[in-house]
Motif scaffolding. Structure first.
Motif, mmCIF file in Angstrom:
data_model
loop_
_atom_site.group_PDB
_atom_site.id
_atom_site.type_symbol
_atom_site.label_atom_id
_atom_site.label_comp_id
_atom_site.label_asym_id
_atom_site.label_seq_id
_atom_site.Cartn_x
_atom_site.Cartn_y
_atom_site.Cartn_z
ATOM 1 N N SER A 1 0.784 -1.365 -0.025
ATOM 2 C CA SER A 1 0.029 -0.138 0.010
ATOM 3 C C SER A 1 0.977 1.296 0.078
ATOM 4 C CB SER A 1 -1.127 0.038 1.273
ATOM 5 O OG SER A 1 -1.911 -1.230 1.154
ATOM 6 N N ALA A 2 1.982 1.255 0.819
ATOM 7 C CA ALA A 2 2.794 2.358 0.916
ATOM 8 C C ALA A 2 3.378 2.520 -0.412
ATOM 9 C CB ALA A 2 3.920 2.039 1.957
ATOM 10 N N MET A 3 3.818 1.444 -1.035
ATOM 11 C CA MET A 3 4.605 1.829 -2.495
ATOM 12 C C MET A 3 3.453 2.225 -3.580
ATOM 13 S SD MET A 3 7.032 -1.530 -3.317
ATOM 14 C CE MET A 3 5.685 -2.912 -2.982
ATOM 15 N N ALA A 4 2.230 1.971 -3.653
ATOM 16 C CA ALA A 4 1.385 1.937 -4.449
ATOM 17 C C ALA A 4 1.100 3.768 -4.541
ATOM 18 C CB ALA A 4 0.034 1.277 -4.130
ATOM 19 N N MET B 1 1.322 9.068 -5.840
ATOM 20 C CA MET B 1 1.602 10.570 -5.575
ATOM 21 C C MET B 1 2.863 11.065 -6.339
ATOM 22 S SD MET B 1 0.702 12.712 -3.375
ATOM 23 C CE MET B 1 0.388 12.288 -1.619
ATOM 24 N N GLY B 2 3.992 10.266 -6.759
ATOM 25 C CA GLY B 2 4.948 10.662 -7.859
ATOM 26 C C GLY B 2 4.550 10.881 -8.883
ATOM 27 N N THR B 3 3.610 10.149 -9.552
ATOM 28 C CA THR B 3 3.526 10.614 -10.878
ATOM 29 C C THR B 3 2.050 11.387 -11.011
ATOM 30 O OG1 THR B 3 1.647 8.524 -11.031
ATOM 31 C CG2 THR B 3 4.019 7.871 -11.636
ATOM 32 N N GLU B 4 1.183 11.645 -10.056
ATOM 33 C CA GLU B 4 0.038 12.657 -10.613
ATOM 34 C C GLU B 4 0.210 13.994 -9.601
ATOM 35 O OE1 GLU B 4 -1.978 11.822 -12.644
ATOM 36 O OE2 GLU B 4 -0.941 10.160 -13.005
ATOM 37 N N PHE C 1 2.928 2.494 -13.035
ATOM 38 C CA PHE C 1 2.182 3.678 -13.010
ATOM 39 C C PHE C 1 2.341 4.776 -14.133
ATOM 40 C CE2 PHE C 1 2.185 2.150 -8.829
ATOM 41 C CZ PHE C 1 0.875 2.305 -8.309
ATOM 42 N N LEU C 2 3.096 4.488 -15.016
ATOM 43 C CA LEU C 2 3.437 5.407 -15.980
ATOM 44 C C LEU C 2 2.657 4.710 -17.483
ATOM 45 C CD1 LEU C 2 7.150 6.079 -15.875
ATOM 46 C CD2 LEU C 2 5.312 7.541 -15.396
ATOM 47 N N ASN C 3 2.063 3.496 -17.208
ATOM 48 C CA ASN C 3 1.426 2.875 -18.290
ATOM 49 C C ASN C 3 0.325 3.712 -18.738
ATOM 50 O OD1 ASN C 3 -0.088 1.057 -20.130
ATOM 51 N ND2 ASN C 3 1.099 -0.722 -19.288
ATOM 52 N N THR C 4 0.368 4.273 -20.041
ATOM 53 C CA THR C 4 -0.777 5.041 -20.315
ATOM 54 C C THR C 4 -2.128 4.219 -20.515
ATOM 55 O OG1 THR C 4 -0.131 4.941 -22.831
ATOM 56 C CG2 THR C 4 0.874 6.779 -21.658
ATOM 57 N N ARG C 5 -1.866 3.048 -21.043
ATOM 58 C CA ARG C 5 -3.480 2.246 -21.154
ATOM 59 C C ARG C 5 -3.898 1.984 -19.911
ATOM 60 N NH1 ARG C 5 -4.859 -2.812 -20.207
ATOM 61 N NH2 ARG C 5 -2.607 -3.382 -19.230
ATOM 62 N N ILE C 6 -3.260 1.633 -18.706
ATOM 63 C CA ILE C 6 -3.757 1.713 -17.493
ATOM 64 C C ILE C 6 -4.408 3.022 -17.025
ATOM 65 C CG2 ILE C 6 -3.078 1.137 -15.059
ATOM 66 C CD1 ILE C 6 -1.194 -0.837 -16.033
ATOM 67 N N LYS C 7 -3.767 3.840 -17.406
ATOM 68 C CA LYS C 7 -4.528 5.376 -16.987
ATOM 69 C C LYS C 7 -5.609 5.723 -17.576
ATOM 70 C CE LYS C 7 -0.112 7.912 -15.436
ATOM 71 N NZ LYS C 7 0.635 9.110 -15.795
ATOM 72 N N ARG C 8 -5.565 5.048 -18.588
ATOM 73 C CA ARG C 8 -6.922 5.462 -19.428
ATOM 74 C C ARG C 8 -8.089 4.458 -19.109
ATOM 75 N NH1 ARG C 8 -3.570 5.986 -24.098
ATOM 76 N NH2 ARG C 8 -4.213 3.914 -24.829
ATOM 77 N N LEU C 9 -7.810 3.302 -18.240
ATOM 78 C CA LEU C 9 -8.932 2.593 -17.960
ATOM 79 C C LEU C 9 -10.109 3.016 -17.306
ATOM 80 C CD1 LEU C 9 -6.852 -0.569 -16.545
ATOM 81 C CD2 LEU C 9 -8.077 -0.535 -18.690
ATOM 82 N N ILE D 1 -6.699 2.099 -9.272
ATOM 83 C CA ILE D 1 -6.196 3.509 -9.887
ATOM 84 C C ILE D 1 -7.045 4.745 -9.317
ATOM 85 C CG2 ILE D 1 -5.781 5.072 -11.601
ATOM 86 C CD1 ILE D 1 -3.568 3.008 -11.245
ATOM 87 N N ARG D 2 -8.347 4.246 -9.342
ATOM 88 C CA ARG D 2 -9.634 5.465 -8.767
ATOM 89 C C ARG D 2 -9.227 5.503 -7.376
ATOM 90 N NH1 ARG D 2 -12.986 2.743 -12.213
ATOM 91 N NH2 ARG D 2 -14.130 1.796 -10.554
ATOM 92 N N GLU D 3 -8.928 4.371 -6.618
ATOM 93 C CA GLU D 3 -9.029 4.342 -5.061
ATOM 94 C C GLU D 3 -7.645 5.159 -4.773
ATOM 95 O OE1 GLU D 3 -11.438 3.105 -2.382
ATOM 96 O OE2 GLU D 3 -12.094 4.144 -4.382
ATOM 97 N N LEU D 4 -6.472 4.942 -5.537
ATOM 98 C CA LEU D 4 -5.349 5.557 -5.214
ATOM 99 C C LEU D 4 -5.533 7.081 -5.501
ATOM 100 C CD1 LEU D 4 -2.632 3.215 -6.870
ATOM 101 C CD2 LEU D 4 -3.165 3.378 -4.546
ATOM 102 N N LYS D 5 -6.086 7.480 -6.501
ATOM 103 C CA LYS D 5 -6.479 8.866 -6.416
ATOM 104 C C LYS D 5 -7.129 9.618 -5.456
ATOM 105 C CE LYS D 5 -8.483 12.260 -9.414
ATOM 106 N NZ LYS D 5 -8.836 13.250 -8.407
#
Length: 282
Positions: A19-22, A27-30, A242-250, A261-265
């Motif tokens: 969880s800490a890594m995620a 946080m680092g990418t967004e 976390f840099l995968n654009t396909r995953i970001k667009r899901l 990803i939504r929960e991490l946001k």
């Protein structure tokens, strides 16, 4: 500036490091914060391995692929020597970290256990390392040893600006949290946040229901289990994940990774809001 500590009072592994890594990675990418992730768990190199640092390692993400050698003395153990000599300064800390996303996220190696005496001395030095590191970074995430048997653990909890209490998704956790909240010295309600690890949204013990039972006005944070992220951790490609654009667009509501990803946001937004709250009170 801000120390955000992940901690739990369980005896087994509940997914706190994942969880800490995620959360640190998202946080680092967004978010535009200079962030450090530090784990104090001895001889636990899971974070470094997850980001591709094993044996030899490559920097990833926003960094070129220059190879670096893996030197365990370059982490907390290296900084401990400087702390004991009273020579560690804030601008020196990055020399003892591994870059994940340039100017966004760095990771410091966990202590390499030799014996209990070595570890206890190094663990005690973590307090000074944190006080110095916070002067260089906007956020220092700490993956802290569980339990309250060690006095250093208590002192790090006291000096933390935000404490994220990690919990499992079951009713017995609520009683445990209630008992912990009685310790006002360690767990100031104003700086406590709650996080369910390996969250299953199909369980009847939903985050909304648990929040209601705990008397929390806001829905508590979750890090759901996502098999693609778990595989990335095993393969050493967590940074690329976390840099995968396909995953970001899901955006499929039912997709497990999209929900992750939504929960991490939601989690990182909540942490940023809490940081702003704390600064308003300072």
């Amino acid at each position: 500036m801000v120390i955000v500590t992940f901690w739990n009072d369980n005896t087994g592994k509940i997914g706190q490091t994942h969880s800490a890594m995620a959360i640190a990675s998202y946080m680092g990418t967004e978010h535009n914060y200079k962030t450090l992730l530090m784990t104090t768990r001895y001889d636990d190199q899971i974070a470094l391995k997850a980001f591709g640092y094993e044996g030899t390692a490559k920097t990833v993400g926003l960094v070129t692929g220059n190879k670096q050698s893996m030197d365990l003395e370059s982490g907390l153990e290296g900084m401990e020597k400087l702390v004991l000599a009273k020579r560690l300064s804030p601008d020196m800390v990055p020399n003892y970290t591994k870059i994940i996303y340039k100017n966004r996220l760095e990771v410091v190696t966990a202590p390499k256990k030799r014996d209990d005496l070595d570890f206890n001395r190094l663990y005690n030095s973590c307090k000074d390392i944190l006080m110095i590191a916070r002067q260089h970074y906007d956020i220092v995430f700490v993956d802290l040893n569980n339990g309250l048997e060690n006095e250093t653990t208590k002192e790090i909890l006291k000096m933390s600006n935000i404490i994220i209490l990690n919990m499992e998704q079951k009713p017995s956790e609520m009683q445990k949290i209630y008992e912990l909240k009685q310790n006002k010295e360690l767990f100031d309600a104003k700086k406590i946040m709650y996080l369910i690890n390996n969250y299953d949204r199909k369980s009847k013990y939903s985050s909304k229901n648990i929040s209601r039972e705990m008397g929390e006005k806001k829905e508590i944070m979750t890090v759901p289990y996502a098999n693609l992220f778990a595989e990335a951790v095993q393969e050493g490609t967590a940074a690329e994940f976390f840099l995968n654009t396909r995953i970001k667009r899901l955006d499929d509501v039912e997709d497990r990774t999209a929900f992750f990803i939504r929960e991490l946001k939601r989690d990182t937004d909540a942490i940023v809001y809490k940081m702003q709250e704390l600064q308003m009170r300072i």
